[in-house]
Design a protein around this motif. Structure first.
Motif, short mmCIF file in Angstrom:
data_model
loop_
_atom_site.label_atom_id
_atom_site.label_comp_id
_atom_site.label_asym_id
_atom_site.label_seq_id
_atom_site.Cartn_x
_atom_site.Cartn_y
_atom_site.Cartn_z
N PRO A 63 0.83 -1.21 0.00
CA PRO A 63 0.00 0.00 0.00
C PRO A 63 0.87 1.26 0.00
O PRO A 63 1.78 1.39 0.80
CB PRO A 63 -0.80 -0.12 1.30
CG PRO A 63 0.02 -0.99 2.17
CD PRO A 63 0.81 -1.89 1.28
N VAL A 64 0.60 2.14 -0.94
CA VAL A 64 1.37 3.39 -1.00
C VAL A 64 0.48 4.61 -0.76
O VAL A 64 0.94 5.73 -0.88
CB VAL A 64 2.13 3.53 -2.34
CG1 VAL A 64 3.25 2.50 -2.43
CG2 VAL A 64 1.20 3.43 -3.52
N ASN A 65 -0.77 4.39 -0.43
CA ASN A 65 -1.69 5.47 -0.09
C ASN A 65 -2.18 5.26 1.33
O ASN A 65 -2.42 4.14 1.74
CB ASN A 65 -2.90 5.48 -1.02
CG ASN A 65 -2.50 5.79 -2.44
OD1 ASN A 65 -1.77 6.72 -2.69
ND2 ASN A 65 -2.97 4.98 -3.36
N LYS A 81 -0.11 9.98 -0.99
CA LYS A 81 0.44 8.91 -1.83
C LYS A 81 1.96 8.94 -1.69
O LYS A 81 2.58 9.97 -1.90
CB LYS A 81 0.05 9.09 -3.29
CG LYS A 81 0.63 8.00 -4.16
CD LYS A 81 0.14 8.11 -5.58
CE LYS A 81 0.87 7.13 -6.45
NZ LYS A 81 0.14 5.97 -6.80
N ASN A 102 -0.59 -1.79 -10.95
CA ASN A 102 -1.52 -1.17 -10.00
C ASN A 102 -2.69 -2.12 -9.80
O ASN A 102 -3.32 -2.53 -10.76
CB ASN A 102 -2.02 0.18 -10.51
CG ASN A 102 -0.91 1.21 -10.53
OD1 ASN A 102 0.09 1.07 -9.83
ND2 ASN A 102 -1.06 2.23 -11.34
N SER A 106 -6.47 3.25 -6.38
CA SER A 106 -5.63 4.12 -5.56
C SER A 106 -4.17 4.08 -5.98
O SER A 106 -3.36 4.86 -5.49
CB SER A 106 -5.73 3.70 -4.08
OG SER A 106 -7.05 3.84 -3.63
N ASN A 108 -2.05 1.50 -5.52
CA ASN A 108 -1.20 0.66 -4.69
C ASN A 108 -0.51 -0.39 -5.56
O ASN A 108 -1.05 -0.83 -6.56
CB ASN A 108 -2.03 -0.02 -3.59
CG ASN A 108 -2.53 0.99 -2.59
OD1 ASN A 108 -1.79 1.82 -2.09
ND2 ASN A 108 -3.82 0.93 -2.30
N GLY A 151 1.46 -4.78 4.94
CA GLY A 151 0.63 -4.54 3.76
C GLY A 151 -0.77 -5.09 3.97
O GLY A 151 -1.23 -5.24 5.09
#
Length: 154
Positions: A63-65, A81, A102, A106, A108, A151
């Motif tokens: 997860p990057v958000n 983000k 992706n 979002s 991720n 994650g």
């Protein structure tokens, strides 16, 4: 008596087969290094046991958000983000194939690790290395690193 022995043997076979074919993560460790430029270098070490199953590799969802809880009023942020780069993957000490995509709207990251043309089984040692920017959160009295080390989808 014969029926009891037959039932017992079926019971043993079913449960021993499940343990042979079961997959598991034997060890999972995350190292994080906070750099002077506020980026974070992350190394995930995963010992994954495929059992007797023939698989191509593993999946990793990163997860990057994240919601900016507590900072909505500061700079008007509701979600942040993080930038994700410098990805490298090894399996048993050797460079491993991977692709990123992706998974959701979002943005991720979903990493498919392994060779689609080869299967493996047994226990393997994976090292996933990457850098993230934007994981620091700033407050009036403290700064904190925000990172979900496990994650999602585990």
């Amino acid at each position: 008596m014969k029926k009891i022995i037959q039932t017992f043997l079926v019971f043993i076979f079913v449960f021993s087969a499940q343990s042979i074919f079961a997959e598991s993560i034997d060890r999972y460790h995350v190292d994080m290094l906070l750099n002077k430029d506020s980026s974070v270098d992350i190394t995930e070490t995963i010992y994954y046991d495929f059992g007797e199953n023939n698989k191509h590799g593993i999946f990793r969802f990163i997860p990057v958000n994240f919601k900016v809880k507590g900072q909505e009023k500061w700079k008007g942020l509701k979600e942040r983000k993080m930038e994700f780069n410098n990805l490298s993957v090894t399996r048993d000490g050797l460079s491993e194939n991977f692709i990123t995509e992706n998974k959701d709207s979002s943005g991720n990251y979903f990493i498919k690790i392994g060779d689609p043309d080869k299967t493996i089984n047994g226990t393997h040692h994976y090292e996933i290395k990457y850098t993230v920017d934007g994981s620091l959160r700033y407050f009036n009295d403290i700064d904190e690193v925000y990172w979900n080390a496990l994650g999602l989808d585990w």
